[in-house]
Motif scaffolding. Structure first.
Motif, PDB file in Angstrom:
ATOM      1  N   ARG A 138     -10.300  13.349  -6.536  1.00 27.92           N
ATOM      2  CA  ARG A 138     -10.944  12.764  -7.723  1.00 27.92           C
ATOM      3  C   ARG A 138      -9.921  12.150  -8.666  1.00 27.92           C
ATOM      4  O   ARG A 138     -10.096  11.017  -9.143  1.00 27.92           O
ATOM      5  N   ALA A 139      -8.841  12.886  -8.920  1.00 30.64           N
ATOM      6  CA  ALA A 139      -7.815  12.388  -9.839  1.00 30.64           C
ATOM      7  C   ALA A 139      -7.154  11.117  -9.302  1.00 30.64           C
ATOM      8  O   ALA A 139      -6.860  10.191 -10.063  1.00 30.64           O
ATOM      9  N   ALA A 140      -6.911  11.069  -7.997  1.00 26.70           N
ATOM     10  CA  ALA A 140      -6.271   9.894  -7.408  1.00 26.70           C
ATOM     11  C   ALA A 140      -7.177   8.666  -7.496  1.00 26.70           C
ATOM     12  O   ALA A 140      -6.721   7.564  -7.797  1.00 26.70           O
TER      13      ALA A 140
ATOM     14  N   ASN B   5      -3.834   4.556  -0.322  1.00 31.30           N
ATOM     15  CA  ASN B   5      -4.508   5.285   0.743  1.00 31.30           C
ATOM     16  C   ASN B   5      -4.579   6.745   0.307  1.00 31.30           C
ATOM     17  O   ASN B   5      -3.547   7.419   0.247  1.00 31.30           O
ATOM     18  N   ILE B   6      -5.776   7.222  -0.005  1.00 31.50           N
ATOM     19  CA  ILE B   6      -5.924   8.551  -0.601  1.00 31.50           C
ATOM     20  C   ILE B   6      -6.303   9.581   0.459  1.00 31.50           C
ATOM     21  O   ILE B   6      -7.295   9.428   1.173  1.00 31.50           O
ATOM     22  N   ALA B   7      -5.482  10.627   0.550  1.00 33.01           N
ATOM     23  CA  ALA B   7      -5.721  11.708   1.509  1.00 33.01           C
ATOM     24  C   ALA B   7      -7.101  12.311   1.274  1.00 33.01           C
ATOM     25  O   ALA B   7      -7.548  12.467   0.133  1.00 33.01           O
TER      26      ALA B   7
ATOM     27  N   GLY C 290      -8.407   3.153  -0.946  1.00 31.78           N
ATOM     28  CA  GLY C 290      -8.654   3.302   0.479  1.00 31.78           C
ATOM     29  C   GLY C 290      -8.704   4.758   0.888  1.00 31.78           C
ATOM     30  O   GLY C 290      -8.068   5.613   0.274  1.00 31.78           O
ATOM     31  N   ALA C 291      -9.470   5.043   1.946  1.00 30.47           N
ATOM     32  CA  ALA C 291      -9.509   6.391   2.516  1.00 30.47           C
ATOM     33  C   ALA C 291      -8.386   6.534   3.539  1.00 30.47           C
ATOM     34  O   ALA C 291      -8.103   5.601   4.292  1.00 30.47           O
ATOM     35  N   HIS C 292      -7.772   7.724   3.553  1.00 32.37           N
ATOM     36  CA  HIS C 292      -6.628   7.984   4.440  1.00 32.37           C
ATOM     37  C   HIS C 292      -6.922   9.219   5.292  1.00 32.37           C
ATOM     38  O   HIS C 292      -6.326  10.281   5.110  1.00 32.37           O
TER      39      HIS C 292
ATOM     40  N   ASN D 241       0.832  -1.200   0.000  1.00 32.00           N
ATOM     41  CA  ASN D 241       0.000   0.000   0.000  1.00 32.00           C
ATOM     42  C   ASN D 241       0.869   1.254   0.000  1.00 32.00           C
ATOM     43  O   ASN D 241       1.998   1.238   0.481  1.00 32.00           O
ATOM     44  N   CYS D 242       0.313   2.312  -0.554  1.00 33.55           N
ATOM     45  CA  CYS D 242       1.064   3.572  -0.661  1.00 33.55           C
ATOM     46  C   CYS D 242       0.120   4.751  -0.463  1.00 33.55           C
ATOM     47  O   CYS D 242      -1.018   4.729  -0.951  1.00 33.55           O
ATOM     48  N   ASP D 243       0.574   5.764   0.256  1.00 35.11           N
ATOM     49  CA  ASP D 243      -0.202   6.985   0.437  1.00 35.11           C
ATOM     50  C   ASP D 243      -0.169   7.792  -0.859  1.00 35.11           C
ATOM     51  O   ASP D 243       0.900   8.015  -1.430  1.00 35.11           O
TER      52      ASP D 243
END
Length: 257
Positions: free
Chosen positions: A46-48, A32-34, A60-62, A6-8
């Motif tokens: 949105r882009a992520a 994990n999307i900020a 995933g939500a971050h 996983n990656c932020d």
């Protein structure tokens, strides 16, 4: 054997760019999307999400603490009730983007100081678990291996993934070495990959003080904001595959409906 990488991601804001999301996405299995509090903004979110769906990477939500200046890495005194509200707000925001693009949210991973606080504080851990269940009880909670987040998830029946860190050192109690410590981060890519392979294959890690700590490694974190994050993610992915360890999102499900 298999493990998730996983990656932020989505940590840019306005005209300020952070991370190499479009390149690193090909070497990971979940992101994990900020959610706009410690980093990110609506357009970046949105882009992520769109990028992850296009590359079949689990979304995933971050959620983090409301601390842009400190990138969510400074501890703030918050109550369990406040943590619950912060989590629901941010999970809901990212869920909106995921559903708008025809996908579904796969997991939740608290960010930075909030993650570390909940790893040791059962009250905060319970608040986080409750927030995830109330938002969507099919989600997976990513938490530090062996921490209060994992114990709280297990007791409430929430699916969880025990997380280990490629580039961080450990204390003898299984916690991460605080970032204020000069040896908190493993700078050498060779050493970080060696530690990662050992955790994935042996279920153990050597503490900074020399003790051997047993842990479960369901998912391994790569920090997307690191100076050499892209190079490291590629080398880690290749090293795992060469060791006959399959890189696959926890649960094995795509986040596309």
């Amino acid at each position: 054997m298999k493990i998730d990488i996983n990656c932020d991601m989505g940590e840019s804001f306005g005209v300020y760019r952070l991370g190499e999301d479009e390149q690193i996405v090909q070497w990971i299995s979940s992101a994990n999307i900020a959610c706009g509090f410690h980093a990110g903004d609506p357009s970046v979110m949105r882009a992520a999400v769109e990028l992850c769906l296009r590359h079949d990477v689990a979304v995933g939500a971050h959620p983090g603490l409301p601390d842009r200046m400190g990138f969510g890495r400074r501890e703030i005194k918050v109550s369990p009730e406040e943590v619950y509200d912060l989590m629901v707000y941010q999970i809901g925001a990212l869920t909106g983007f995921v559903r708008a693009m025809g996908g579904r949210l796969h997991h939740v991973k608290p960010h930075g100081a909030l993650y570390n606080m909940a790893a040791r504080d059962r009250g905060l851990a319970d608040a986080i678990v409750c927030s995830v269940i109330d938002c969507d009880d099919s989600l997976i909670l990513y938490g530090l291996a062996g921490s209060e987040l994992i114990r709280a998830s297990e007791e409430r029946g929430l699916s969880y993934a025990e997380e280990v860190f490629a580039d961080r050192t450990y204390q003898k109690d299984g916690s991460l070495t605080p970032r204020s410590h000069p040896q908190a981060v493993i700078v050498s890519e060779v050493d970080a990959i060696k530690q990662s392979l050992h955790m994935a294959s042996e279920g153990a890690v050597q503490a900074l003080t020399g003790e051997r700590i047993l842990l479960r490694a369901d998912t391994i974190c790569v920090h997307g904001d690191g100076e050499h994050a892209l190079s490291f993610a590629k080398k880690l992915h290749q090293a795992l595959v060469q060791a006959d360890i399959e890189v696959k999102a926890v649960g094995g499900d795509s986040d596309k409906e």
